[in-house]
Design an enzyme around this catalytic site. Structure first.
Site, PDB file in Angstrom:
ATOM      1  N   HIS A 119       0.827  -1.205   0.000  1.00  0.00           N
ATOM      2  CA  HIS A 119       0.000   0.000   0.000  1.00  0.00           C
ATOM      3  C   HIS A 119       0.863   1.259   0.000  1.00  0.00           C
ATOM      4  O   HIS A 119       0.616   2.209  -0.719  1.00  0.00           O
ATOM      5  CB  HIS A 119      -0.857   0.052   1.265  1.00  0.00           C
ATOM      6  CG  HIS A 119      -1.845  -1.054   1.363  1.00  0.00           C
ATOM      7  ND1 HIS A 119      -2.255  -1.774   0.281  1.00  0.00           N
ATOM      8  CD2 HIS A 119      -2.514  -1.544   2.423  1.00  0.00           C
ATOM      9  CE1 HIS A 119      -3.136  -2.671   0.686  1.00  0.00           C
ATOM     10  NE2 HIS A 119      -3.307  -2.550   1.979  1.00  0.00           N
ATOM     11  N   ASP A 144       1.510 -10.342 -17.718  1.00  0.00           N
ATOM     12  CA  ASP A 144       1.225 -11.776 -17.734  1.00  0.00           C
ATOM     13  C   ASP A 144       2.189 -12.532 -18.627  1.00  0.00           C
ATOM     14  O   ASP A 144       2.573 -13.657 -18.312  1.00  0.00           O
ATOM     15  CB  ASP A 144      -0.225 -12.027 -18.175  1.00  0.00           C
ATOM     16  CG  ASP A 144      -1.179 -11.897 -17.006  1.00  0.00           C
ATOM     17  OD1 ASP A 144      -0.865 -12.455 -15.939  1.00  0.00           O
ATOM     18  OD2 ASP A 144      -2.219 -11.228 -17.137  1.00  0.00           O
ATOM     19  N   GLU A 153      -0.550 -12.559 -24.061  1.00  0.00           N
ATOM     20  CA  GLU A 153      -0.116 -12.666 -22.663  1.00  0.00           C
ATOM     21  C   GLU A 153       0.342 -14.076 -22.338  1.00  0.00           C
ATOM     22  O   GLU A 153       0.863 -14.333 -21.259  1.00  0.00           O
ATOM     23  CB  GLU A 153      -1.260 -12.359 -21.691  1.00  0.00           C
ATOM     24  CG  GLU A 153      -2.108 -11.200 -22.034  1.00  0.00           C
ATOM     25  CD  GLU A 153      -3.119 -10.889 -20.964  1.00  0.00           C
ATOM     26  OE1 GLU A 153      -2.755 -10.230 -19.989  1.00  0.00           O
ATOM     27  OE2 GLU A 153      -4.293 -11.298 -21.114  1.00  0.00           O
ATOM     28  N   CYS A 213       0.677  -3.155 -23.692  1.00  0.00           N
ATOM     29  CA  CYS A 213      -0.113  -2.487 -22.649  1.00  0.00           C
ATOM     30  C   CYS A 213       0.270  -2.937 -21.245  1.00  0.00           C
ATOM     31  O   CYS A 213      -0.350  -2.545 -20.276  1.00  0.00           O
ATOM     32  CB  CYS A 213      -1.609  -2.679 -22.884  1.00  0.00           C
ATOM     33  SG  CYS A 213      -2.126  -4.390 -22.807  1.00  0.00           S
TER      34      CYS A 213
HETATM   35  C1  PEP Z   1      -0.827  -7.585 -18.672  1.00  0.00           C
HETATM   36  O1  PEP Z   1      -0.957  -8.743 -18.290  1.00  0.00           O
HETATM   37  O2  PEP Z   1       0.256  -7.091 -19.035  1.00  0.00           O
HETATM   38  C2  PEP Z   1      -2.002  -6.688 -18.699  1.00  0.00           C
HETATM   39  C3  PEP Z   1      -1.924  -5.478 -19.206  1.00  0.00           C
HETATM   40  O3  PEP Z   1      -3.150  -7.159 -18.145  1.00  0.00           O
HETATM   41  P1  PEP Z   1      -3.427  -7.155 -16.561  1.00  0.00           P
HETATM   42  O4  PEP Z   1      -2.278  -6.457 -15.899  1.00  0.00           O
HETATM   43  O5  PEP Z   1      -4.735  -6.475 -16.406  1.00  0.00           O
HETATM   44  O6  PEP Z   1      -3.474  -8.629 -16.276  1.00  0.00           O
HETATM   45 MG    MG Z   2      -2.944  -9.577 -18.088  1.00  0.00          MG
END
Ligand code: PEP
Ligand code: MG
Length: 678
Positions: A304, A564, A540, A611
């Site tokens: 946190h 991921d 992923e 992303c």
């Molecule tokens: C990822 O896995 O990089 C992703 C953007 O999805 P999340 O972090 O929501 O699992």
């Molecule tokens: Mg993900």
């Protein structure tokens, strides 16, 4: 009275989440509900006492229900237990953290094999920036508890008043957090409110008051015993909850003794705070003028305190080990929140260098903010789109003004979490429409529900899984519950009438999953007469990257979820605190999968985004651009700096660097290479 014995089959027993589902179910009934486990008994409406029962997998519990709605209550609890209590096993018991939060994309780890100078301590970088100044060991203001008993009604009234004021403070803190950051961070204070409202805790305090103890004394003893009981369960996840109980306890105690807003006591000059760990309240109430940064012995980048530090733009290093606790007060140090180091008694050359870096850092941030609205074009005219990762409408509004050229990832989970039933199609439609409208014509990629694994939902029962991250997660869960996906697709496609919108599926591992999901989009489109939209997938899972050529013939785009992809490529739990330093998206294995994905996409005229958190890491940006990634989707605060960094690059140069990175042997080598490259 009705009773029922049941065996708990949840792999981690009645751990925080299953316990919370149990308590929330119990709270819906008026009857008095107790749970017995061995010799221990708990009020089923009190999360704290349920957790302290320490019910493990295979344990027997007795549920006793007494009251007007006892039959319905018992039936509901039996059903809830039998269907797995929204089962999850591996996720820390925190509502606050649903995604690992690397240090705002500025993580640069020093090689673990590199020899550190004798006066340097290495921790985990938790919030970027450099602070130079004396350290100060955090000391809470001592509270002298008044033990004078002034009569039960007066003590009770004092207690109620303090709790009310504490609740008000927590609501304000939560609102402040919501304004400066996102919902998941603010949820820390929701947990605190929940503790404050725990009926069992309150009963225990009142009982002490009726035994003629002052409210302050009764509160202090009860909080201490509850927190100790939870810490004694020897479970690191519950130990975190114990710290939350202490934090709330301290807040109320201060108010009971006539104090006001919680403040850490500090000298009157700016300092770098050092502590074993910082509570969320400590971090949020830090007087910004007096704190230059902080370093904790414990904690991790997802703690946190680290999350809040990033929200407050305070440089921070966490998990630096107990050595930091032995540095004498007021010793001068350099805290580098970008590489996770603390340099003790630096010489004048090191201070001068740190000051220069600090100034450069500040100037770069100011420059980046001033040009945030400009596109990100490299020195040799190659444009990379920089878009936002968002978790809701608030983020969309901030993204638009931070220079985002669209939304690369709308995590729709926020709509589904923290509630007892699924959102309706209308509710979903309204949110998607509002987000699209907030982006005023810029494209928005809506990711379909990515739930399961680390993010269970109480109203979707998933049979207990030994490895939930490898189980019914993301698209797998949705394809097994087609109505849930169909309803979400209807809402998304209805919103598509209000602006450019794209659909993206998470956790695709196999072409059959993509085809089934794509087919459902086509069906819903036909049903609604909705416009055509681009439909893509997240990369992923290594199998999807390896099969990217096959996918590229069918999808409209790829977006690489490096969080991921790293987890599954390196087989390292993304939330694991002791693997945090090793689980690095700049591992050449991950980079080779990204390179392969980009190649396959471009050969088929498709585009690729990134992303995951790697997209905002300054050491990763040149490599990703060099590999040909077309779009970087990053957290809102990182947008200006990522754009500015891209403007400083030359495509031909980063293409060479990217090829070199692919040939490195380890992530450490890649980072070492980047340190000298840019
Ligand atoms: C990822 O896995 O990089 C992703 C953007 O999805 P999340 O972090 O929501 O699992
Ligand atoms: Mg993900």
């Amino acid at each position: 009275m009705k009773e029922q014995d049941m065996t708990i089959h949840n792999p981690t027993g009645l751990h925080a989440r299953p316990a919370k589902v149990f308590v929330n179910t119990a709270k819906q009934y008026q009857s008095d509900i107790r749970v017995q486990h061995g010799a221990k008994k708990a009020n089923a409406k009190s999360l704290i006492s349920m957790l302290t029962l320490g019910v493990e997998c295979g344990s027997e519990i007795r549920i006793s229900v007494d009251g007007a709605d006892e039959e319905e209550a018992l039936a509901a609890l039996v059903t809830a237990v039998s269907s797995g209590l929204g089962e999850e096993e591996h996720m820390p018991a925190q509502t606050a953290v649903s995604h690992p939060a690397p240090p705002n994309g500025h993580q640069t780890t020093t090689s673990p094999t590199a020899v550190l100078p004798a006066n340097m301590i290495k921790g985990i970088p938790a919030a970027p920036g450099i602070a130079i100044g004396p350290i100060y060991h955090l000391q809470h203001e001592e509270i002298t508890v008044d033990e004078t008993f002034r009569g039960a009604s007066e003590e009770e009234a004092a207690l109620q008043k303090a709790i009310e004021r504490a609740r008000g403070q927590l609501v304000t803190l939560r609102q402040q957090m919501l304004q400066s950051t996102s919902a998941s961070e603010a949820a820390i204070f929701e947990v605190h409110q929940e503790i404050l409202e725990d009926p069992d805790l309150l009963d225990a305090v009142l009982e002490r008051i009726h035994r003629q103890q002052s409210a302050a004394r009764a509160w202090q003893i009860t909080i201490d015993s509850r927190a100790k009981a939870m810490a004694a369960l020897n479970d690191p996840l519950l130990a975190g909850r114990a710290a939350d109980i202490q934090d709330v306890g301290y807040r109320v105690l201060r108010l009971l003794m006539g104090g006001d807003e919680q403040q850490v006591s500090l000298p009157d000059h700016p300092v770098i705070l050092v502590a074993t760990d910082l509570s969320p309240s400590d971090t949020a109430s830090l007087n910004r003028g007096k704190i230059l940064g902080f370093c904790t012995a414990a904690g991790g980048p997802t703690a946190h305190s680290a999350i809040i530090a990033r929200a407050l733009s305070l440089p921070a290093v966490v998990s630096a080990g107990t050595a930091v606790l032995n540095i004498p007060n007021l010793t001068p140090v350099i805290l580098n929140g970008s590489d996770g180091t603390l340099t003790i008694e630096p010489d004048s050359a090191a201070v001068a260098q740190a000051q220069a870096s600090q100034q450069q850092w500040q100037a770069a941030i100011t420059r980046a903010a001033a040009s945030a609205a400009e596109p990100a074009i490299t020195q040799d005219d190659h444009r990379v789109e920089v878009v936002a990762n968002i978790g809701g409408l608030k983020d969309a509004q901030k993204a638009a003004s931070a220079g985002a050229e669209g939304v690369g990832l709308l995590r729709t989970e926020f709509l589904f979490l923290e509630r007892t039933e699924a959102p309706t199609e209308l509710e979903q439609f309204e949110v998607y429409r509002d987000v699209v409208q907030a982006m005023s014509g810029q494209p928005v990629i809506v990711r379909t529900l990515d739930i399961g694994g680390d993010k269970p939902l109480p109203y979707i029962s998933v049979p207990s899984e030994a490895n939930p991250f490898l189980g019914e997660r993301g698209i797998r869960l949705c394809l097994n519950r087609p109505e849930l996906l169909r309803q979400q697709l209807r809402a998304i496609l209805r919103a598509a009438a209000f602006g450019p919108l794209r659909i993206m599926f998470p956790m695709i591992a196999d072409l059959s999953e993509w085809r089934a999901a794509r087919a459902m989009v086509a069906e819903v489109q036909a049903e609604l007469g909705a416009p055509d939209v681009e439909v893509g997938i997240m990369i992923e899972v290594p199998s999807a990257a390896l099969m990217a050529d096959a996918f590229a013939r069918e999808v409209d785009f790829f977006s690489v979820g490096t969080n991921d992809l790293t987890q599954y490529t390196l087989a390292m739990d993304r939330m694991h605190p002791s693997l945090a330093g090793k689980s690095d998206g700049l591992h050449p294995a991950v980079l080779r999968l990204i390179a392969r994905t980009v190649e396959a996409a471009h050969a088929n005229g498709k585009w690729v985004g990134v992303c995951g958190e790697l997209g905002a890491d300054p050491q990763a940006v040149p490599i990703l651009v060099g590999l040909g990634v077309d779009e970087l989707s990053v957290s809102v605060p990182a947008i200006p700096t990522v754009k500015a960094q891209i403007r400083s690059l030359t495509l031909t140069a980063v293409q060479t660097i990217a090829q070199e990175a692919l040939q490195c042997s380890t992530a450490v080598d890649v980072r070492e290479r980047m340190r000298t490259a840019v």
